[in-house]
Design an enzyme around this catalytic site. Structure first.
Site, PDB file in Angstrom:
ATOM      1  CG  ASP A  87      -0.264  -0.452   2.508  1.00 41.07           C
ATOM      2  OD1 ASP A  87       0.981  -0.430   2.571  1.00 41.07           O
ATOM      3  OD2 ASP A  87      -0.972  -0.829   3.454  1.00 41.07           O
ATOM      4  CG  ASN A  95      -8.689  -2.065  12.143  1.00 44.99           C
ATOM      5  OD1 ASN A  95      -7.717  -2.593  11.597  1.00 44.99           O
ATOM      6  ND2 ASN A  95      -9.236  -0.952  11.686  1.00 44.99           N
ATOM      7  CG  HIS A 110      -5.577  -2.448   8.883  1.00 46.30           C
ATOM      8  ND1 HIS A 110      -5.720  -1.504   9.881  1.00 46.30           N
ATOM      9  CD2 HIS A 110      -4.281  -2.380   8.505  1.00 46.30           C
ATOM     10  CE1 HIS A 110      -4.565  -0.914  10.089  1.00 46.30           C
ATOM     11  NE2 HIS A 110      -3.663  -1.429   9.273  1.00 46.30           N
ATOM     12  CD  GLU A 168      -8.820   0.646   7.866  1.00 48.34           C
ATOM     13  OE1 GLU A 168      -8.837  -0.246   8.735  1.00 48.34           O
ATOM     14  OE2 GLU A 168      -8.182   1.708   8.005  1.00 48.34           O
TER      15      GLU A 168
HETATM   16  C1  GLP Z   1      -0.278  -0.077   8.608  1.00 48.71           C
HETATM   17  C2  GLP Z   1       0.084  -0.772   7.298  1.00 48.71           C
HETATM   18  C3  GLP Z   1      -0.116  -2.273   7.415  1.00 48.71           C
HETATM   19  C4  GLP Z   1       0.563  -2.747   8.696  1.00 48.71           C
HETATM   20  C5  GLP Z   1      -0.145  -2.197   9.887  1.00 48.71           C
HETATM   21  C6  GLP Z   1       0.447  -2.621  11.226  1.00 48.71           C
HETATM   22  O1  GLP Z   1      -1.563   0.395   8.633  1.00 48.71           O
HETATM   23  N1  GLP Z   1      -0.618  -0.287   6.175  1.00 48.71           N
HETATM   24  O2  GLP Z   1       0.413  -2.902   6.268  1.00 48.71           O
HETATM   25  O3  GLP Z   1       0.554  -4.156   8.743  1.00 48.71           O
HETATM   26  O4  GLP Z   1      -0.091  -0.781   9.811  1.00 48.71           O
HETATM   27  O5  GLP Z   1       1.436  -1.758  11.618  1.00 48.71           O
HETATM   28  P1  GLP Z   1       2.480  -2.010  12.771  1.00 48.71           P
HETATM   29  O6  GLP Z   1       3.384  -3.093  12.277  1.00 48.71           O
HETATM   30  O7  GLP Z   1       3.207  -0.697  12.946  1.00 48.71           O
HETATM   31  O8  GLP Z   1       1.703  -2.415  13.964  1.00 48.71           O
END
Ligand code: GLP
Length: 250
Positions: free
Chosen positions: A67, A136, A138, A143
Site C-alpha cells: 500500500d 482492527n 486490517h 479495513e
Molecule cells: C499499517 C500498514 C499495514 C501494517 C499495519 C500494522 O496500517 N498499512 O500494512 O501491517 O499498519 O502496523 P504495525 O506493524 O506498525 O503495527
C-alpha cells in the site's frame, strides 16, 4: 494456517528472515510482497545483516508493496516508498526498478490503483506475501468490511488506523485520509503468505484471527482460507489465545 510460536520480537524477526532468505535461495527471481509499519523493521534489519554477512543477493528479486498513502510523493519521509528505501532497499543489491509501490502522488488515484493491480497480475502474482496486521484486523489498508473479492483500490482510512499510524507522523491531522492498497483478493492471489505479529497490543486481534469467525468484519481472518499461510507470533501476541497450537515447520 500454520502457526510458529516464538518468544519475542527479535526471534520473530530472525525466523522470518530465515524463512524469506530460504525462499530467495530457492528462487532468486522471487516476487516478494512487502509490508510497512513497525512489525517488519526487525525482519528488514536481519535481511540487510544477512546480505552483508552471507551475500544473499536481491539482484533479481522483485518487490510489490501492499500500500501507499495518497498525496505523498516518494520523496516524502512519511511515504512508504521512502520507508522501504531507508529501511531496506538502500542497503541491499536490489535493482530499484524491480521495486514496486503504488504512486501516492499519481494524478488519478483510482487509475493508479487499477494500474497497480494490472502490474501485479501481469507479473504472474506475488510468490511470497509478507504481512503485518492492524489492531482492527486490517491487512495492507483493507479495513473491516472490505469485500474478500476486492482488487487493488482506493481506501478511506478509519480513524482507528489513522490514530495507530499517527506515531509515524507526529499528529493525527498529518496522517493522510486515503491510501491505495492491494485488495484482499490481490493478497489471497499470492502463492504463499507469511504474517508477522508481535506484542500484547495485537493479542486481541491474534485471538480473533486464529479463533474467531472468518468474516469481512475482520479482514485478516480470510488468511485461514489460504492454502499456504503461516503466522509467526510471539508469546505476548498469543497471550489471549485459548487454543494450543503446535509449533509448525516452515
Ligand atoms: C499499517 C500498514 C499495514 C501494517 C499495519 C500494522 O496500517 N498499512 O500494512 O501491517 O499498519 O502496523 P504495525 O506493524 O506498525 O503495527
Amino acid at each position: 494456517m500454520k502457526l510458529i510460536k516464538v518468544a519475542d520480537y527479535n526471534e520473530m524477526s530472525r525466523i522470518a528472515a530465515d524463512y524469506v532468505i530460504e525462499r530467495i535461495h530457492r528462487n532468486p527471481q522471487i516476487k516478494l510482497g512487502m509490508p510497512t509499519g513497525d512489525t517488519p523493521r526487525g525482519l528488514y534489519r536481519e535481511l540487510i545483516a544477512d546480505h552483508e554477512k552471507n551475500g544473499t543477493s536481491f539482484k533479481e528479486v522483485q518487490t510489490f508493496n501492499l500500500d501507499e498513502y495518497i498525496g505523498l510523493s516518494g520523496q516524502d519521509p512519511q511515504s512508504y516508498r521512502y520507508y522501504m528505501d531507508i529501511f531496506l532497499f538502500d542497503h541491499i543489491d536490489i535493482d530499484k526498478k524491480n521495486t514496486h509501490l503504488p504512486k501516492g502522488d499519481a494524478e488519478d488515484a483510482f487509475a493508479e490503483a487499477e494500474a497497480y493491480e494490472k502490474l501485479i497480475q501481469d507479473s504472474g502474482n506475488v510468490d511470497l506475501q509478507i504481512l503485518g496486521m492492524g489492531g482492527n484486523g486490517h491487512i495492507g489498508f483493507n479495513e473491516p468490511g472490505t469485500p474478500f473479492d476486492s482488487m487493488a483500490h482506493v481506501v478511506e482510512l478509519t480513524l482507528a488506523t489513522r490514530n495507530a499510524n499517527a506515531k509515524f507522523f507526529g499528529s493525527l491531522e498529518s496522517v493522510p485520509k486515503r491510501a491505495i492498497t492491494m485488495g484482499i483478493a490481490t493478497i489471497m492471489g499470492s502463492k504463499e503468505i507469511l504474517m508477522l505479529v508481535s506484542g500484547a497490543g495485537k493479542s486481541e486481534a491474534v485471538s480473533r484471527l486464529l479463533e474467531g469467525p472468518i468474516e469481512e468484519a475482520f479482514p485478516a481472518s480470510v488468511l485461514r482460507m489460504h492454502p499456504h499461510a503461516t503466522i509467526i507470533a510471539d508469546k505476548a501476541a498469543l497471550s489471549l489465545c485459548s487454543t494450543q497450537f503446535e509449533k509448525a515447520k516452515s
